[in-house]
Each structure stands twice: as C-alpha cells, then as structure tokens.
Scaffold this motif. Structure first.
Motif, PDB file in Angstrom:
ATOM      1  N   ILE B 235       0.844  -1.195   0.000  1.00 53.44           N
ATOM      2  CA  ILE B 235       0.000   0.000   0.000  1.00 53.44           C
ATOM      3  C   ILE B 235       0.884   1.251   0.000  1.00 53.44           C
ATOM      4  CG2 ILE B 235      -1.615   1.327   1.419  1.00 53.44           C
ATOM      5  CD1 ILE B 235      -3.017  -1.281   2.068  1.00 53.44           C
ATOM      6  N   ALA B 236       2.001   1.163   0.725  1.00 54.58           N
ATOM      7  CA  ALA B 236       2.933   2.299   0.739  1.00 54.58           C
ATOM      8  C   ALA B 236       3.424   2.610  -0.671  1.00 54.58           C
ATOM      9  CB  ALA B 236       4.107   2.013   1.663  1.00 54.58           C
ATOM     10  N   LEU B 237       3.622   1.581  -1.479  1.00 58.08           N
ATOM     11  CA  LEU B 237       4.037   1.808  -2.871  1.00 58.08           C
ATOM     12  C   LEU B 237       2.992   2.646  -3.606  1.00 58.08           C
ATOM     13  CD1 LEU B 237       5.274  -1.740  -3.977  1.00 58.08           C
ATOM     14  CD2 LEU B 237       6.677   0.258  -3.497  1.00 58.08           C
ATOM     15  N   ALA B 238       1.721   2.317  -3.359  1.00 54.26           N
ATOM     16  CA  ALA B 238       0.654   3.080  -4.000  1.00 54.26           C
ATOM     17  C   ALA B 238       0.588   4.494  -3.439  1.00 54.26           C
ATOM     18  CB  ALA B 238      -0.680   2.368  -3.807  1.00 54.26           C
ATOM     19  N   VAL B 239       0.798   4.611  -2.127  1.00 57.15           N
ATOM     20  CA  VAL B 239       0.782   5.932  -1.496  1.00 57.15           C
ATOM     21  C   VAL B 239       1.811   6.851  -2.155  1.00 57.15           C
ATOM     22  CG1 VAL B 239       1.471   7.142   0.617  1.00 57.15           C
ATOM     23  CG2 VAL B 239      -0.161   5.251   0.736  1.00 57.15           C
ATOM     24  N   VAL B 240       2.974   6.293  -2.458  1.00 58.52           N
ATOM     25  CA  VAL B 240       4.037   7.103  -3.063  1.00 58.52           C
ATOM     26  C   VAL B 240       3.578   7.677  -4.401  1.00 58.52           C
ATOM     27  CG1 VAL B 240       6.353   7.024  -4.048  1.00 58.52           C
ATOM     28  CG2 VAL B 240       5.880   5.897  -1.868  1.00 58.52           C
ATOM     29  N   ILE B 241       2.922   6.846  -5.191  1.00 52.94           N
ATOM     30  CA  ILE B 241       2.443   7.327  -6.485  1.00 52.94           C
ATOM     31  C   ILE B 241       1.354   8.380  -6.281  1.00 52.94           C
ATOM     32  CG2 ILE B 241       1.308   6.647  -8.638  1.00 52.94           C
ATOM     33  CD1 ILE B 241       2.538   3.866  -8.246  1.00 52.94           C
ATOM     34  N   PHE B 242       0.436   8.047  -5.373  1.00 46.28           N
ATOM     35  CA  PHE B 242      -0.656   8.954  -5.045  1.00 46.28           C
ATOM     36  C   PHE B 242      -0.109  10.297  -4.563  1.00 46.28           C
ATOM     37  CE2 PHE B 242      -4.899   9.318  -2.713  1.00 46.28           C
ATOM     38  CZ  PHE B 242      -5.584   9.490  -3.891  1.00 46.28           C
ATOM     39  N   ALA B 243       0.968  10.250  -3.810  1.00 47.29           N
ATOM     40  CA  ALA B 243       1.552  11.462  -3.229  1.00 47.29           C
ATOM     41  C   ALA B 243       2.492  12.165  -4.196  1.00 47.29           C
ATOM     42  CB  ALA B 243       2.320  11.104  -1.950  1.00 47.29           C
ATOM     43  N   ARG B 244       2.601  11.627  -5.379  1.00 39.69           N
ATOM     44  CA  ARG B 244       3.523  12.167  -6.368  1.00 39.69           C
ATOM     45  C   ARG B 244       4.923  12.366  -5.805  1.00 39.69           C
ATOM     46  NH1 ARG B 244       0.080  16.486  -9.891  1.00 39.69           N
ATOM     47  NH2 ARG B 244      -1.943  15.554  -9.554  1.00 39.69           N
ATOM     48  N   GLY B 249       2.424  14.900   0.634  1.00 43.14           N
ATOM     49  CA  GLY B 249       1.383  14.119  -0.003  1.00 43.14           C
ATOM     50  C   GLY B 249       1.262  12.739   0.625  1.00 43.14           C
ATOM     51  N   ALA B 250       2.402  12.184   0.992  1.00 47.34           N
ATOM     52  CA  ALA B 250       2.401  10.853   1.600  1.00 47.34           C
ATOM     53  C   ALA B 250       1.644  10.868   2.919  1.00 47.34           C
ATOM     54  CB  ALA B 250       3.831  10.372   1.815  1.00 47.34           C
ATOM     55  N   LEU B 251       1.777  11.980   3.648  1.00 50.07           N
ATOM     56  CA  LEU B 251       1.046  12.099   4.911  1.00 50.07           C
ATOM     57  C   LEU B 251      -0.460  12.025   4.649  1.00 50.07           C
ATOM     58  CD1 LEU B 251       0.897  12.687   7.952  1.00 50.07           C
ATOM     59  CD2 LEU B 251       0.920  15.125   7.393  1.00 50.07           C
ATOM     60  N   GLY B 252      -0.905  12.815   3.702  1.00 52.43           N
ATOM     61  CA  GLY B 252      -2.331  12.826   3.394  1.00 52.43           C
ATOM     62  C   GLY B 252      -2.817  11.471   2.914  1.00 52.43           C
ATOM     63  N   ALA B 253      -2.086  10.886   1.977  1.00 54.55           N
ATOM     64  CA  ALA B 253      -2.513   9.610   1.407  1.00 54.55           C
ATOM     65  C   ALA B 253      -2.499   8.507   2.463  1.00 54.55           C
ATOM     66  CB  ALA B 253      -1.602   9.237   0.232  1.00 54.55           C
ATOM     67  N   SER B 254      -1.479   8.527   3.331  1.00 54.09           N
ATOM     68  CA  SER B 254      -1.407   7.495   4.372  1.00 54.09           C
ATOM     69  C   SER B 254      -2.607   7.594   5.303  1.00 54.09           C
ATOM     70  CB  SER B 254      -0.129   7.648   5.197  1.00 54.09           C
ATOM     71  OG  SER B 254       0.994   7.535   4.387  1.00 54.09           O
ATOM     72  N   ILE B 255      -2.970   8.825   5.666  1.00 57.68           N
ATOM     73  CA  ILE B 255      -4.116   8.993   6.571  1.00 57.68           C
ATOM     74  C   ILE B 255      -5.390   8.498   5.891  1.00 57.68           C
ATOM     75  CG2 ILE B 255      -5.579  10.715   7.714  1.00 57.68           C
ATOM     76  CD1 ILE B 255      -3.015  12.215   8.417  1.00 57.68           C
ATOM     77  N   LEU B 256      -5.491   8.723   4.597  1.00 63.42           N
ATOM     78  CA  LEU B 256      -6.641   8.211   3.857  1.00 63.42           C
ATOM     79  C   LEU B 256      -6.732   6.698   3.986  1.00 63.42           C
ATOM     80  CD1 LEU B 256      -8.859   9.232   1.916  1.00 63.42           C
ATOM     81  CD2 LEU B 256      -7.332   8.641   0.042  1.00 63.42           C
ATOM     82  N   PHE B 257      -5.591   6.021   3.805  1.00 63.39           N
ATOM     83  CA  PHE B 257      -5.593   4.568   3.913  1.00 63.39           C
ATOM     84  C   PHE B 257      -5.804   4.133   5.364  1.00 63.39           C
ATOM     85  CE2 PHE B 257      -3.542   5.040  -0.199  1.00 63.39           C
ATOM     86  CZ  PHE B 257      -4.232   4.094  -0.917  1.00 63.39           C
ATOM     87  N   GLY B 258      -5.217   4.893   6.287  1.00 61.41           N
ATOM     88  CA  GLY B 258      -5.448   4.600   7.695  1.00 61.41           C
ATOM     89  C   GLY B 258      -6.928   4.708   8.024  1.00 61.41           C
ATOM     90  N   ALA B 259      -7.570   5.714   7.443  1.00 61.92           N
ATOM     91  CA  ALA B 259      -8.992   5.916   7.709  1.00 61.92           C
ATOM     92  C   ALA B 259      -9.808   4.753   7.178  1.00 61.92           C
ATOM     93  CB  ALA B 259      -9.453   7.233   7.077  1.00 61.92           C
ATOM     94  N   ALA B 260      -9.425   4.258   5.996  1.00 62.85           N
ATOM     95  CA  ALA B 260     -10.144   3.115   5.426  1.00 62.85           C
ATOM     96  C   ALA B 260     -10.047   1.923   6.369  1.00 62.85           C
ATOM     97  CB  ALA B 260      -9.566   2.761   4.058  1.00 62.85           C
ATOM     98  N   GLU B 261      -8.861   1.734   6.935  1.00 59.32           N
ATOM     99  CA  GLU B 261      -8.657   0.602   7.835  1.00 59.32           C
ATOM    100  C   GLU B 261      -9.442   0.810   9.134  1.00 59.32           C
ATOM    101  OE1 GLU B 261      -4.499  -0.241   8.121  1.00 59.32           O
ATOM    102  OE2 GLU B 261      -4.825  -1.927   9.484  1.00 59.32           O
ATOM    103  N   ALA B 262      -9.370   2.045   9.648  1.00 59.89           N
ATOM    104  CA  ALA B 262     -10.066   2.348  10.894  1.00 59.89           C
ATOM    105  C   ALA B 262     -11.572   2.168  10.719  1.00 59.89           C
ATOM    106  CB  ALA B 262      -9.744   3.777  11.332  1.00 59.89           C
ATOM    107  N   LEU B 263     -12.048   2.637   9.593  1.00 56.35           N
ATOM    108  CA  LEU B 263     -13.477   2.542   9.306  1.00 56.35           C
ATOM    109  C   LEU B 263     -13.910   1.076   9.264  1.00 56.35           C
ATOM    110  CD1 LEU B 263     -15.761   4.543   8.632  1.00 56.35           C
ATOM    111  CD2 LEU B 263     -15.385   3.998   6.227  1.00 56.35           C
ATOM    112  N   GLN B 264     -13.032   0.272   8.662  1.00 52.27           N
ATOM    113  CA  GLN B 264     -13.319  -1.151   8.557  1.00 52.27           C
ATOM    114  C   GLN B 264     -13.503  -1.770   9.952  1.00 52.27           C
ATOM    115  OE1 GLN B 264      -9.887  -3.286   7.258  1.00 52.27           O
ATOM    116  NE2 GLN B 264     -10.595  -5.016   8.467  1.00 52.27           N
TER     117      GLN B 264
END
Lengths: 517, 313, 361
Positions: B235-244, B249-264
């Motif tokens: 997922i970190a690999l994807a975050v890097v691309i997402f964060a350009r 950007g990585a901070l924002g994208a990581s929190i997004l993924f963290g939120a998905a996990e937390a929500l789950q």
C-alpha cells in the motif's frame, strides 16, 4: 598566442595515455598539451578516441597508464570532483543537465554550500547570476531545464562549468545544436574567454571550425595522435587526410532523376510533444519518387515528432498524412509499413533494434508473421536464418553469426542491420532520421550510398538530420524546420549554407519558399 | 447508526486513522527516498515485516521498547543492505530482487519466530511502546485525543514528514538524491557518487520501513504475528504514487488509507449485517482506485528502476 | 517500465540449458548450505534433517507422487508468470488468480451433481481457467488501456481475492455443517480422476503437461511469442515495428491469469474436492520464484516446479524428524533466487562490459 608563456608549465599535459575497453584500445599512448589561453581543437572522426581522452582528463574514466599534469603538477582524478577542483570543466555532447531541476539547482548540484548540508539558495542565486552576467550568458536561473531550448541549455552547461571555477573548458561537439549564425556568436564568446585567459579544448570533427577558431589542433585516429599542428599552418585537405588516413572518397554519384509521383504527402500536420506542448504547428510537405527531401533544423524543433507522426507512433491533432495515396493519419505503425513506409529511426538501440535478440530476429521485426517466415502462427526458423544469411552478405554486416545478440555489434553494423531490414521490405518512401549519428566516416558513407541508391531506385527519401553538411550533400530539396513549422523549402542546387542557416534560426524566407514549392 | 454521528465516534475514528496510517507513512517516506534516487523497492513489504519481527525480538530481549524500535530499524536496514547490494552493485533487476526480499523476510520471520518461541500456546509478548499524552495539549477537547494522545512513533512519523521534505528540497543531500533519480549520469559528471547516494537512500528506506514494522509489533497489542505486515508495504508503494513522490502528499494519502482501515474495524464492530470481508478489502480497493485515478497526472523519477553503470573504471 | 532482468535469456541450445541447470544446482547447494547453518542454530542436525528432506521427497512412490501433486499447480501458475514476465508484464497476482480460479471451479463443481463426467469435467476446467483469466485481465486492462502499474494492482487483487473467497467459504458456500470455513464436496463427476490409486496422483498432471507443451509452442515457436519477447525486451522497438504492446499485455494477462486459475482448479477438483479458506497457501508467490528460476522458459519452469515441490514436501518430513519449522524452506527458496540472481547479475555485468567496448563514442 601559443607559447607566449614558454617558461611556465602548460595548463594541462596528458602524457602517454592509454585506455582499453576490454580488448579495444580507445586511446593508445596519447600525448596532448594545452597551453594557457589557447583554443585547441581535438579533431578526429567518430570512434577516434577524442571523447574518451577528454573524459579521462575530466575524471570520468581512469586511464590504464599514463600521467595527467595540471600546471606541471602530476594529478590523479578518481572522479570529476577532483578534476573540477583543479579548474577543469566539461560540456558534454549530450548535455549533463537534469531536466526536472531548475537551472540554479543544476548549476549548484554537487557543490558545497556555505552551511553544508543546508542549501543557501539566496546566496547561490546571487552568485550564479553574477557569473552569468559577467560572461554574457543570459539565462533565467529559476526556469526548469526541461523548458529551455537546446541553445540555452548549452549556456547553462557553460555557466555550470564557469561557476565551479573552471579555467580549462572542454567542449564536446558544441556546435551540433546551433545554427550557423549562432555558431558565429558562440565562437565570439569562446574568443572572449580566451582573451580572459581561459584555455579551451574543442572536440570536433568539423574542419572549418578548426581553421576558423582554433590556435592549435591535435588530430586523433584510431586512438593515436597522428599530428599536432598550428591551425594557421595547415589546410583543411591536410587535416582531412590526417583524420581519415587516406584521401576522402567522393560521395556517391548523384544521377539526374526526374522525380515521379508523390509517395508521401503531409498536409497541415499539428501535434503535441510528450509534455503536451505544441510541437508541430501545421506542417505541409510532399516527397516524390526518386527524390531526397532533407529536413534541416536545429535539434528539438519538431523533427522527432514529425518522424513519429509519419511512422504512426504519434497521433497528430490536425492535418493529414498520406503514404502512396493511402490515408495514414493517426494510423498504426503496421498500417504505415503496409502502405510502403521504410523507417530508419533516430534511436538505433532504443527503438530500431531489440538489443537482446539475435541479428536474425531483428531482421524480421516487422515481417516475422508473414510468409515465408511463418505459417499458421508458427515461426519458420529456417526461413528466418536463410534471410539473415542473405542480408548479412548483401549489406556486409560484420556480426559473429546470425545468432549474435545485436547489442554486441558496433554502431555501424547495428545501423546496417536496420538498413538491411528496412530496404529488404522494398519501401516506396524511406524515412531516415539522423541515419549517420555516431557513425564513423566509412559507415556514414555506406548509409549515404544506400540512400542515394534508393533514390536511384525510384524510392522517395525523407531525410531528417541536424547535420547541415549531410542535408546539403544528399538532398534534392531542403525544407527548413523551425519551432514546428516549415519556414521554407529550397532547391539544393541554389541553396547556400548561409540562407539555410538563417532559416534554421526562424528567419522566414517567403519568396524562396514559394518559388521552390 | 446513531453511533456514527456522535462526536466520540468521529474523534475515535480520526485518531485511529492517524495511528493506523503511521506504519504506512513511515514506509512510504522511505519509499519516496528510494524512488527519488531511482530505486523501486518492492521489498519494502518484507522490510516492514522484518522490522516488526526485529523490533519485537529486541524489545522482548532487552525489555526496552525503544531498543525494540532500534532493533526494528536495524533489521529493516539489514535487508535493505542486501537489496541494495543486488540492485545497485550488481545491477540486478529491482522487481525480482524485491520479490526475493519479501520471500526472504517471510521465511526469516516465520522461521525465527517458531524457533525462538517454539510452538507454544502462550503468545509471547514484549514491553509495548506506551502512548504519550503530551502535557497540556492532550487535554484540549477534540484535538487532544486526535493529535496529542498518540504513540511516540506517530509523532516521529509527523516529524519525519517535515524532515524528509526539508532534506529533499532544502539540503544538498536532497538535491543530489533527486538528481541521481532523474539523471544519474549528469549527477556523476559533477562528481556526485550515484552509488553512495543510492545506497544511502535504500538504507534509509529500509530503516524507516523497519521502524514502521516495529510500530506494528510494539504499539498497543505488542506481539508478533506471522505475515503481520499484511500488505501495508505494498500500500505504501501506491501511497508514493498517489503522493507524487512528495512527503507531505504521503502524509495525506497514508491517513486516507489509515482511515479506510479504521473505518473497517469500526464498521465491523458496529454493523454485523455487512460481511467483514467487504470492509477488509476497502484499503486494497481504495489503492486500485487511487492508482487508476492518478495515472497520467504523476511523473515518476526518470531513472526509476534503471541500474546505473559507471563505465571506464 | 523496467529493463529486462538479468535472468531473461532464452536458452535455445542444449549447452545453454545445461549451463542454466548447472547454475541452478550450484545455487541450490549454496542455499542448502546456508539452511544447514540455520538448522544448526535451531539446535538440530542438518545431515539428519536433509536426509529426512530427501527421503520425504523422493524416498517412496508415495512421496514422489506427492511431489508431482505439489508441482502441478506450481507448474501451471509458473508457466503463466513466465510468459507474462517475458512480455514485460509484471503479474504478481497469481495468488489471487489461483483463489478466483478455485472459486469459479468449486461453483461449477457444486452445481454439477447429476452431470455426466464428460460435461462436468470440461466445465470445471473451463471455469477454473475463466475465473483466473478474468481476475488476471482486470489489471491487464488497467495497464494496457489506462497505464496503471500492474505490479501494485495485481498485488492488491491478491488481497481482494483472498477476502472474496473467505466470504464465500464462510457465507454463501459454507459447508452444510457450517463447522469449518470450507465448502461441501463437489460432484463426483466433476473431480479430476485419480490415476494411481491409492496415491493422490490425479489427472491434473496431464493438464499441466499439456499446458507446458502449449506454452512451449507459444513462447518459443509462435509468432505471438516472438512479439511477446520483443515487447518484453524493448517496448519502444515493439511499437516502432507495429506490434501492439497493449494487446500483447491483454493476452498475456488473461493467459497468465487463466493458467493460475487452472492451478486453483486442480487443487479443488484434483486434491481437496472442495474449496478451503486458504486453498493456495502462498503458491502464487512460490510460482513467481519458480518462473524466475526456470529462466522464464517452459522447460526450466518444469524443473524449478519439481525442485520447489520437492523442497516443500521434504520440509514436512524434515519438520517431523528434527523439529525444524517448515518455514525454513521459504528461506532456502529465497536464497536460491538470491544466489542465481547474484551470479547471473555478475555474468550479465561482464557481458555488458564486453559489448560496451564496441560502442562508438
């Protein structure tokens, strides 16, 4: 100017330098002396060892044996860092600039800042701009290099070297990216630097540059020094003989041919480049059977994109391409080939060949699925091998065997593989892009002969080259490209270097253009 | 569903998102450094996993969770060193080496865990890294529980975002790193050692991923489970691309993924009528969507995955 | 997006094949030596352990059969990965494709009660292939049409497939007893027949052999294989020569997925006769290593698949005899790759130096 400080040691001395790459000797006991405040030409054809020698002086290569002296003192360079510290700067033929970084970042890359490792951008910017101003090298230091035209990028390279305190400049084929007029201005800059006490090595294979600018010339052939002369003491013919080792053969015979029907017609082509900026702004052009049309221009004015559009590798945003009367606008490369296109691409190893595959396989890159090379989707290895033997013979390609991986061939033989493949398909229009780049004179001449033979065989040839001499020597008509437009088409019988040069700089020449079309 | 609207729910969710984002953030910061230097490190999943194991082991052995964090970092760096040797010195294919590194980490952690702790029913544990309640700030309503009652490694992650940004764009190291990833030959021609820079970047990547792994095994539950990285490295690999390739950007994208996990986790607890698997795939689906949506709008370092060969020496 | 890995050389001659096999043998020995050190560290006797490992793999007919049964899915999935990698399409998603192939197969198998075998068997085989192919094609389409990196999407699809299967074996398709996370047995007529009772050898081995022959033809002899090699070796040259890169990737992503799906299918229809929660157990990742060690060549993949299956089967008996965890095998597998990688990279390096010197300035 030379020898005026005969008592002091010369700026740079290379003594008995030898450098092998495997069994091949790139430099064989080369001696070279660069005096203070002189412009010294290093002359030789491609593969003579000029660049290798200067890469050794710049610390990029380590010599197998021999010594380097700077100001009389023996030095040993393990990396360019030490060469730079000794006041040596080099501008490579292919610029060593990072396109994604700004001019400022490129200039200061690898330098120690005042508060290492913190970068003091303000301080650097001020100093870089000072240097630029004092040498008349106008450039926007905050622009991204990728957005600069090639000529400006060259200024950045020189600025980079000067800012690092270079007193000795090595320039590798610096005029390749300039129009003839820009070359004159550029030479004035170099003369100014000489006045200011700089020593300059000019790597070149162009004889007129030696006589027009340089104080002395060292001629290399096959990795050895064949002569060191004062430039005002030697004729171009003598230099040419030294460089090639024999009298230059005449270029292939040009027969008088009346051009036939158009085989390539381009109308109003516009397209974008990889960065989505306008690259071609309405190009119209026709190539007829039995003629060579040359596209002259400084590198980066849309030549690559034009070739890609014709070859079906880039979709145009407007306009039309017809090959043999068939509409090939935005067609697949396959369709373009089927319509009768042959294509010698600009990037030999990167595009024209599959380096890991054998010569035999590379010779059937487009035709592998056609009879006789395949039946029912199965390759006929025997037919492919037989074809390879025939082509190796016909184009005298020197390869260990047909199964040799293509990347082990020399540049000239790689180009011959491409020529063999493209001509064996009997195209009606041959698109040749920089077909002799990086080749030695013999190989280049072979390419030229083949293109002239194609013309004699009633094939149309579109020759795209940044080598003005090549364009002038081969073309029946010369179209000059500037910033994605054809600024004029000249008949080569009446075209002068000067006029083409002016047009390469964007000076429109309506009258001539209209007359020629 | 009233629960979902309550303040407590949202505060808890955001706090959890930041917490769960931390290992992904640390790994993606490392990956940004490696990729900016031209090395695609698929082995980051393995480095995260081996960091989790190394961290757990060191904490278990010494009784100090901080030595555990150090152990995680060293474990990650050790694997990174091997990866760097293969990809930089030997110029072997980066993707193949990454697959190898993941397999090796999987084997080493599984083997080591079973050999050291045996096949007991008692799950071994180690001293965990306790949360830090920042005096004063932790008491602020809403913001306090979200930002100032977190694990120290969460704070470290946030500090490292700034540090990475500063290093990349305000220091000569960062300039060299970026140049090496874009045009190694140009960097070499002004005396920058491509090899040194790339080794440093990959080691830093391994170290950061190792710390991220230590977070997995030392925060909260404090235990090691085989395969506990569970794809966070990928997922970190994807975050890097997402964060350009940008730390912020990585901070924002990581929190997004963290939120998905937390929500789950939260939905799993709240809504029994949704099969948990549908929620479990959220982060992975999100990754694919993110990847597809970002295509064409991000430009990777020009020399990414290209080995650099210094000739003539 | 990547350069061709150092391991991608097409051995077209016997000498090259023997060189490759020799290199593999050296790597295996070196990896086993490292493994021996680890066994010592674990407090056991490596000699006893490796004897047990060898006997476990080749000591009896039954163990040899077990190796073949284990090798069958590895070979199927490995062949698919080989053609994908050869085309420069980095399909890391065999694991998920195995899951989806198994799921599709079990769905047909559960509904095949009363069908004659000549209908049920082709149906279950086809379903397995399709299930994997569809799962492989989605990332292929995303790569070919949009440009999304297949490396990441295929990995994500592994996780998604795992949870999808998990959902079905605990939910809609859970066994009648609802005790274990697995399905009911499939219809007898849909099972792949046993061919050497009482061993577990089943007809899946013929599918794997047929796939090997087919892939040999496709990769080595067919015009499509030629194009795939060109795409994998030099994308720009492929485009230049009029080869559709996207289409090639679509085909290989589907074929690779389908072959992995067949691997999942043989586990369902040949081995377990039902779908388990973790039916693959990492085979999709092992198959990647198998493909790489097999030099992305069908014959090499056969050798590597048998080798890895033997390691796997032998490891179980090694664990029984000396009590060393089976996870040691993953380390040994990784080390085999590492040694091959290091060696071929070194050779590749020398090769590169040889040709560089012919390059003009």
């Amino acid at each position: 100017m030379v020898g005026k400080c005969s008592s002091a040691p010369p700026r740079v001395t290379l003594e008995d330098i030898t450098k092998h790459f495997g069994p091949v000797v790139a430099n064989d006991g080369v001696d070279f002396t660069l005096a203070d405040a002189e412009i010294h030409a290093l002359l030789g054809e491609n593969g003579a060892g000029k660049t290798t020698l200067m890469n050794i002086l710049y610390g990029l290569y380590r010599p197998d044996s021999g010594a380097i002296r700077v100001e009389g003192e023996i030095v040993q360079f393990d990396s360019p860092r030490e060469a730079i510290a000794h006041g040596i700067g080099m501008v490579h033929q292919h610029f060593m600039l990072v396109p994604a970084l700004t001019v400022l970042e490129n200039v200061i890359l690898g330098m120690r800042s005042k508060h290492e490792p913190l970068l003091d951008f303000g301080d650097f910017r001020r100093r870089v701009m000072d240097t630029a101003r004092s040498y008349n090298l106008a450039v926007d230091v905050d622009a991204r290099v990728s957005q600069l035209p090639v000529g400006v990028q060259q200024r950045v390279e020189i600025l980079k070297a000067l800012f690092r305190g270079a007193r000795t400049l090595i320039l590798d084929e610096p005029t390749a990216v300039l129009t003839p007029q820009e070359v004159d201005q550029f030479f004035d800059v170099l003369k100014g630097l000489r006045e200011a006490g700089y020593s300059i090595v000019l790597i070149t294979h162009k004889l007129h540059e030696v006589t027009a600018l340089c104080d002395r010339v060292t001629v290399l052939r096959g990795g050895r020094v064949v002569g060191v002369e004062r430039a005002d003491n030697v004729t171009r013919e003598q230099l040419a003989r030294m460089m090639v080792g024999r009298d230059l053969p005449r270029s292939g015979e040009r027969q008088e041919i009346t051009p036939g029907a158009p085989v390539l017609e381009i109308e109003g082509i516009e397209c974008l480049n990889a960065r989505r900026l306008a690259a071609l702004r309405g190009i119209s052009l026709a190539v007829r059977r039995g003629e060579i049309v040359g596209i002259a221009g400084v590198d980066g004015n849309g030549q690559s994109e034009l070739a890609e559009v014709i070859a079906g590798l880039r979709a145009p945003t407007a306009g039309q391409v017809r090959i043999n009367g068939r509409d090939c606008t935005g067609a697949t490369p396959r369709r373009c080939f089927d319509a009768g296109l042959g294509h010698i691409p600009q990037d030999r190893l990167g595009t024209g060949l599959v380096p890991e595959l054998s010569v035999a396989d590379n010779l059937v890159l487009q035709t592998h699925a056609d009879s006789p090379f395949a039946q029912w989707g199965t390759l006929d290895r025997d037919a492919i091998a037989e074809n390879a033997e025939r082509q190796l013979e016909a184009f005298s390609i020197r390869a260990g065997s047909r199964d040799t991986a293509t990347n082990t061939l020399s540049g000239g033989n790689q180009q011959k593989v491409i020529l063999a493949r493209e001509f064996s398909r009997h195209p009606d229009i041959m698109l040749a892009v920089q077909p002799t780049r990086g080749l030695d004179i013999a190989a280049a001449q072979f390419v030229h002969e083949r293109l002239l033979a194609a013309r004699a065989g009633n094939t149309g040839v579109l020759l795209i080259s940044t080598e003005l001499d090549e364009i002038m020597a081969l073309s029946d008509r010369i179209a000059v490209i500037f910033e994605g437009r054809i600024v004029g088409v000249l008949d080569s019988a009446t075209a002068s270097r000067e006029r083409v040069g002016l047009m390469m700089a964007g000076q429109d020449d309506d009258a001539t253009a209209r007359a020629a079309i | 569903m009233d629960v979902m609207l309550s303040e407590v729910f949202w505060i808890g969710l955001i706090a959890a998102a930041i917490r769960l984002a931390t290992p992904i953030l640390l790994a993606s910061l490392g990956e940004i450094l490696a990729e900016r230097a031209g090395i695609l490190n698929i082995g980051i999943e393995g480095m995260l996993l081996i960091g989790a194991f190394g961290g757990f082991l060191a904490s278990h052995g010494t009784g100090s969770p901080w030595i555990g964090v150090l152990g995680g970092m060293i474990a990650g760096m050790a694997l990174a060193l091997l990866f760097a040797y293969l990809t930089i010195t030997l110029a072997a294919d980066q993707i193949v080496c990454g697959i190898m590194a993941n397999l090796l980490a999987f084997g080493v952690t599984g083997f080591g865990h079973r050999v050291i702790f045996g096949m007991t029913t008692v799950i071994p544990s180690a001293p965990p890294l306790a949360d830090w309640h920042i005096p004063g700030l932790a008491a602020i309503p809403v913001l306090g529980p979200i930002l100032f009652q977190q694990n120290p490694l969460v704070y470290l992650g946030l500090v490292l975002v700034v540090a990475c940004w500063f290093m990349l764009f305000r220091t000569s190291w960062g300039l060299k790193l970026r140049a090496v990833g874009e045009h190694p030959l140009a960097a070499d021609s002004v005396g920058v050692s491509v090899r040194q820079v790339r080794y440093a970047a990959v080691l830093a990547c391994g170290g950061l991923a190792g710390i991220g792994g230590a977070f997995l095994s030392l925060s909260q539950l404090s235990m090691f489970v085989e395969e506990m990285s569970a794809g966070r490295g990928f997922i970190a690999l994807a975050v890097v691309i997402f964060a350009r390739w940008h730390p912020v950007g990585a901070l924002g994208a990581s929190i997004l993924f963290g939120a998905a996990e937390a929500l789950q986790f939260r939905l799993q607890a709240q809504a029994a009528d949704i099969p948990f698997q549908f929620l479990a795939i959220l982060p992975y689906v999100l990754t694919v969507i993110a990847l597809v949506s970002i295509v064409g709008r991000s430009v990777q370092p020009a020399a990414l995955t290209r080995p650099y060969h210094k000739e003539g020496h | 997006m990547t350069d061709v890995p150092a391991t991608m050389v097409t051995p077209s001659r016997v000498s090259q094949i023997s060189r490759v096999v020799g290199q593999l043998a050296v790597a295996v020995v070196a990896a086993l030596a490292c493994g021996a050190v680890l066994i010592l560290v674990a407090g056991a006797n490596p000699v006893v352990g490796y004897v047990a490992l060898f006997n476990g793999a080749f000591g009896s007919l039954n163990s040899i059969v077990e190796v073949l049964v284990k090798a069958t899915p590895l070979l199927l999935a490995g062949l698919g990965i080989a053609i994908a990698f050869k085309s420069g399409y980095w399909n890391i998603g065999a694991e998920g494709q195995i899951f989806m192939g198994a799921l599709a197969a079990v769905w047909v198998g559960l509904n095949a009660h009363g069908w004659p075998a000549y209908v049920a068997m082709p149906a279950i085989i086809g379903a397995g292939f399709l299930g994997g192919a569809v799962w492989g094609l989605i990332p292929g389409i995303l790569r070919a049409r949009i440009g999304a990196s297949e490396i990441i999407t295929t990995i994500m699809f592994n996780y998604i497939a795992f949870f999808v299967v998990n959902y079905f074996v605990t939910g809609p398709l859970v066994e009648a007893d609802q005790f274990l996370p697995q399905t009911d047995p499939i219809a007898k007529s849909a099972e792949l027949p046993r061919i050497l009772r009482p061993t577990r050898l089943h007809a899946g081995i013929f599918i794997a052999m047929a796939a090997t022959v087919a892939l040999y033809w496709v990769m080595i002899r067919s015009t499509f294989g030629f194009r795939a090699r060109v795409v994998g070796a030099n994308e720009a040259a492929a485009r230049y020569a009029g080869i559709s890169v996207g289409w090639t990737w679509l085909v290989v992503s589907g074929v690779a997925g389908g072959l992995a799906g067949l691997a999942g299918m043989v586990e369902v229809a040949g081995v377990h006769q039902l779908l388990l929660e973790d039916i693959s157990g990492g085979m999709g990742f092992t198959a990647i290593v198998v493909a790489l060690l097999g030099w992305l060549h069908p014959v090499g993949v056969v050798i590597a698949a048998i080798l890895f299956a033997a390691l796997d089967v032998g490891a179980d008996s090694m664990q029984r005899v000396i009590g060393v965890p089976v996870t040691l095998v993953y380390i040994i597998q990784a080390l085999v790759v590492l040694f091959v990688l290091a060696r071929s990279a070194l050779e590749h390096d020398m090769f590169r130096r040889i040709w560089r010197r012919f390059r003009p300035e």
